[in-house]
Scaffold this motif. Structure first.
Motif, PDB file in Angstrom:
ATOM      1  N   PHE A  50       0.850  -1.191   0.000  1.00  0.00           N
ATOM      2  CA  PHE A  50       0.000   0.000   0.000  1.00  0.00           C
ATOM      3  C   PHE A  50       0.885   1.240   0.000  1.00  0.00           C
ATOM      4  N   ILE A  51       0.592   2.189  -0.877  1.00  0.00           N
ATOM      5  CA  ILE A  51       1.323   3.456  -0.936  1.00  0.00           C
ATOM      6  C   ILE A  51       0.354   4.610  -0.751  1.00  0.00           C
ATOM      7  N   SER A  52       0.664   5.505   0.175  1.00  0.00           N
ATOM      8  CA  SER A  52      -0.072   6.752   0.329  1.00  0.00           C
ATOM      9  C   SER A  52       0.828   7.888  -0.120  1.00  0.00           C
ATOM     10  N   ILE A 111       0.149  -3.597  -6.034  1.00  0.00           N
ATOM     11  CA  ILE A 111       0.391  -2.326  -5.368  1.00  0.00           C
ATOM     12  C   ILE A 111      -0.878  -1.478  -5.459  1.00  0.00           C
ATOM     13  N   TYR A 112      -1.306  -0.959  -4.318  1.00  0.00           N
ATOM     14  CA  TYR A 112      -2.449  -0.048  -4.257  1.00  0.00           C
ATOM     15  C   TYR A 112      -1.940   1.312  -3.823  1.00  0.00           C
ATOM     16  N   PRO A 151       0.867  -2.003 -15.080  1.00  0.00           N
ATOM     17  CA  PRO A 151       0.013  -3.127 -14.679  1.00  0.00           C
ATOM     18  C   PRO A 151       0.260  -3.517 -13.223  1.00  0.00           C
ATOM     19  N   ASN A 152      -0.790  -3.982 -12.571  1.00  0.00           N
ATOM     20  CA  ASN A 152      -0.759  -4.424 -11.174  1.00  0.00           C
ATOM     21  C   ASN A 152      -0.588  -3.281 -10.178  1.00  0.00           C
ATOM     22  N   VAL A 153      -0.785  -2.047 -10.655  1.00  0.00           N
ATOM     23  CA  VAL A 153      -0.856  -0.894  -9.761  1.00  0.00           C
ATOM     24  C   VAL A 153      -2.272  -0.335  -9.847  1.00  0.00           C
ATOM     25  N   TYR A 154      -2.927  -0.240  -8.701  1.00  0.00           N
ATOM     26  CA  TYR A 154      -4.306   0.221  -8.641  1.00  0.00           C
ATOM     27  C   TYR A 154      -4.336   1.551  -7.903  1.00  0.00           C
ATOM     28  N   GLU A 168      -7.162   5.481   2.811  1.00  0.00           N
ATOM     29  CA  GLU A 168      -8.393   4.803   2.407  1.00  0.00           C
ATOM     30  C   GLU A 168      -8.050   3.560   1.580  1.00  0.00           C
ATOM     31  N   GLY A 169      -8.649   2.440   1.961  1.00  0.00           N
ATOM     32  CA  GLY A 169      -8.433   1.196   1.237  1.00  0.00           C
ATOM     33  C   GLY A 169      -7.487   0.230   1.912  1.00  0.00           C
TER      34      GLY A 169
END
Length: 265
Positions: free
Chosen positions: A4-6, A54-55, A73-76, A90-91
């Motif tokens: 998770f990245i903020s 990764i989100y 790809p694979n980053v949301y 959030e998330g």
């Protein structure tokens, strides 16, 4: 590995003026581009370390600063806001292996960044259990609430130094250093390269014991710059007024703290 990245903007390598952080103002487009690049660097560092999902939470302003068209790809990318108490994270939930914070800035009441603030410009300071709280502290605690270890932080030098001991395996990248109204900024290109390298190193650690245990109780002190701004939140259930500008809230559950902040800040 699920990461998770903020991401925020006031702590990226290039920003020194408020206009650069405000959509539509001079310099904002360039700052949003650098924010995107620093997030992409963090993503690449995570992929290098073995991440497969990764989100990213775009956690500045309207939440639509990061260029979604550049996400690999694979980053949301979570854009805009649901208005949930988790706010800048959030998330996040128990399924994540690690939390990273990119582009964060010093707290209100600190002088390490001309853009220092906590949540908004009405706040003089926030303290949690007597410790001056930055947005990084507030939301890395939120990650810990879900037993997700915070292992990386990029931002200004004072923020990185002040909170380096908050998490046992925190790796930091100081991309600029505040000096009154000025800042000494790392080359944006160098910042991107360093963030990628440092994120990879952070995620290659053994994270078995990387997550902190939250305090059993929380005492939050909020001081507003203008006494008139303290009036409405003083009626929040459980809130105490200490003086014209200062309120105090106590809780045993950190989600109660986050919920109070959502309504009172």
């Amino acid at each position: 590995m699920k990461v998770f990245i903020s991401a925020d903007i006031e702590g990226i390598a290039s920003t020194v003026l408020w206009d650069e952080c405000i959509p539509g103002k001079p310099g904002y487009a360039e700052a949003a581009n650098q924010m995107t690049k620093e997030v992409l660097a963090a993503c690449q560092g995570a992929f290098n370390a073995g991440a497969d999902q990764i989100y990213v939470k775009d956690a500045h302003s309207y939440g639509n600063n990061i260029d979604v068209y550049q996400m690999p790809p694979n980053v949301y990318l979570r854009r805009c806001w649901s208005e949930a108490p988790l706010a800048m994270v959030e998330g996040i939930n128990e399924t994540f292996d690690a939390a990273l914070f990119v582009g964060y800035h010093s707290a209100a009441g600190m002088n390490g960044n001309f853009l220092s603030h906590t949540m908004n410009l009405r706040i003089e300071y926030i303290k949690i259990n007597g410790i001056l709280a930055s947005e990084f502290m507030i939301f890395s605690y939120a990650a810990a609430y879900y037993h997700v270890p915070t292992i990386y932080l990029s931002g200004d030098k004072q923020l990185c130094e002040t909170y380096a001991s908050l998490h046992p395996q925190l790796v930091t990248t100081a991309v600029k250093e505040g000096d009154a109204f000025a800042a000494i900024c790392m080359s944006p290109t160098q910042a991107v390269a360093t963030i990628e390298k440092d994120v990879e190193s952070a995620l290659k650690q053994d994270l078995t014991n990387a997550c902190i245990n939250l305090p059993e109780t929380f005492e939050v002190e909020i001081r507003y710059k203008d006494h008139s701004n303290s009036s409405k939140p003083s009626y929040y259930p459980g809130m105490e007024r200490l003086d014209a500008n200062t309120l105090r809230f106590k809780a045993n559950d950190y989600m109660d703290v986050l919920t109070m902040m959502k309504f009172c800040l």
